[in-house]
Design a protein around this motif. Structure first.
Motif, short mmCIF file in Angstrom:
data_model
loop_
_atom_site.label_atom_id
_atom_site.label_comp_id
_atom_site.label_asym_id
_atom_site.label_seq_id
_atom_site.Cartn_x
_atom_site.Cartn_y
_atom_site.Cartn_z
N LEU A 145 36.41 27.03 19.62
CA LEU A 145 36.34 27.87 20.81
C LEU A 145 35.87 29.27 20.42
N ILE B 220 35.18 32.97 22.22
CA ILE B 220 35.37 33.75 23.45
C ILE B 220 34.95 35.20 23.21
N LEU C 272 41.59 28.28 28.98
CA LEU C 272 41.27 28.75 27.63
C LEU C 272 42.49 28.73 26.71
N ALA D 15 42.52 26.69 23.35
CA ALA D 15 42.83 27.39 22.09
C ALA D 15 43.92 26.64 21.33
N VAL E 237 39.46 29.36 16.58
CA VAL E 237 39.16 30.22 17.73
C VAL E 237 38.60 31.54 17.20
N ARG F 267 36.78 35.35 18.38
CA ARG F 267 36.53 36.28 19.46
C ARG F 267 35.38 37.19 19.03
N ILE G 42 40.62 34.40 15.19
CA ILE G 42 42.02 34.62 15.58
C ILE G 42 42.85 33.34 15.44
N LYS G 43 42.17 32.23 15.17
CA LYS G 43 42.92 31.01 14.81
C LYS G 43 42.05 30.18 13.86
#
Lengths: 177, 128
Positions: B3, B5, B106, B110, B116, B118, B127-128
């Motif tokens: 993902l 974002i 989302l 996530a 994940v 950003r 962030i993940k």
């Protein structure tokens, strides 16, 4: 300890903040209070409150409805150790700014909210404050809404200075800032 | 599934294309990728995921069910979405629903994503 949790709509900030309150209260017999600020005036509002109640149920929170003058919630708490979760700054700010058919000036609103938060911070064991990121939609609003956004921005900055930790929740993931 | 974002116009697609050495032809723009194509390819990109959610809601569909059932069959997808929740509560009920559903979808994606990121100013933060 005071922790500021910030995030956008549907970011998962409430769920994260609740989990935080539960884990902070685990060490010892600490009471958990949830300060609810939303003034319900329609079906959508009722639905929102219901969703949040469901999210909280079974986690052992005692709910105090305190849409304005947040420090008065202290009178409704028992003495002793307590973890307090305040949700949320955008509702509290709106209630303080737009009540009794008039709009209060930004500075007065900021000072009222911060004073209330400071006295809560002094008198509770752990304090978690949920606030909103309302700053990035690129829309140019009318003067009153701009003043409201500005007030929340100032409050967030003051809260961040008061807090021991600031966490932004992004798609449910906590990012310490 | 991965993902990605970030806000509007932050260089999310370019970041993904260059990181994974993928061509524009691998991009599905605002539509769900086709099952048969996903079976043949290693990785596909779904761009403007938030706009797909918007269209899906407008047409009376259930974006939550559709994307989750697609992911149950195919996990070789990079989903790119704008973050749209960082603003004032919209006046229009549809806009409020759209904004909130994008946020909650989302969060669910996530949770199941292997990664994940950003993207801000073209720079990705994992962030993940």
């Amino acid at each position: 300890m005071m922790i500021l949790v910030i995030g956008g709509s549907g970011s998962g900030k409430s769920s994260y903040a609740e989990g935080l309150a539960v884990s902070l209260a685990e060490s010892g017999n600490i009471k958990k209070y949830y300060l609810a600020t939303m003034q319900v005036c329609d079906a959508e509002g009722r639905q929102k409150v219901e969703r949040h109640r469901k999210l909280r149920s079974g986690k052992g929170f005692f709910t105090i409805e305190q849409p304005t003058e947040i420090h008065h919630s202290l009178e409704k708490m028992e003495q002793g150790e307590r973890v307090v979760l305040l949700e949320c700054i955008s509702n509290l700010t709106a209630n303080e700014m737009f009540s009794e058919g008039e709009t209060k000036p930004e500075m007065q609103v900021v000072e009222n909210v911060i004073r209330g938060i400071e006295s809560l911070k002094r008198q509770v064991t752990h304090f978690i404050v949920v606030s909103n990121n309302v700053f990035e939609d690129g829309v140019i609003y009318d003067a009153t809404t701009r003043e409201y956004i500005h007030a929340i921005g100032k409050i967030n900055q003051r809260l961040a200075a008061l807090a021991d930790q600031v966490v932004e929740v992004v798609v449910g993931i906590p990012v310490v800032i | 599934m991965k993902l990605v974002i970030g806000g509007n116009a932050q260089g999310k697609l370019n970041y993904v294309l260059s990181k994974y050495h993928l061509q524009e032809e691998m991009v599905w723009d605002g539509v769900l990728p086709d099952h048969t194509v996903l079976q043949q390819r290693e990785t596909m990109i779904m761009n403007h995921f938030h706009l797909w959610i918007r269209n899906c809601i407008s047409n009376g569909g259930c974006p939550e069910d559709e994307i989750l059932s697609l992911l149950d069959c195919h996990d070789n997808l990079i989903i790119i979405s704008d973050e749209i929740g960082n603003g004032i509560v919209p006046l229009e009920p549809f806009e409020r629903e759209y904004r909130e559903r994008v946020g909650r979808i989302l969060v669910r994606l996530a949770e199941r994503a292997e990664e994940v990121e950003r993207v801000i100013c073209g720079i990705a933060q994992k962030i993940k």
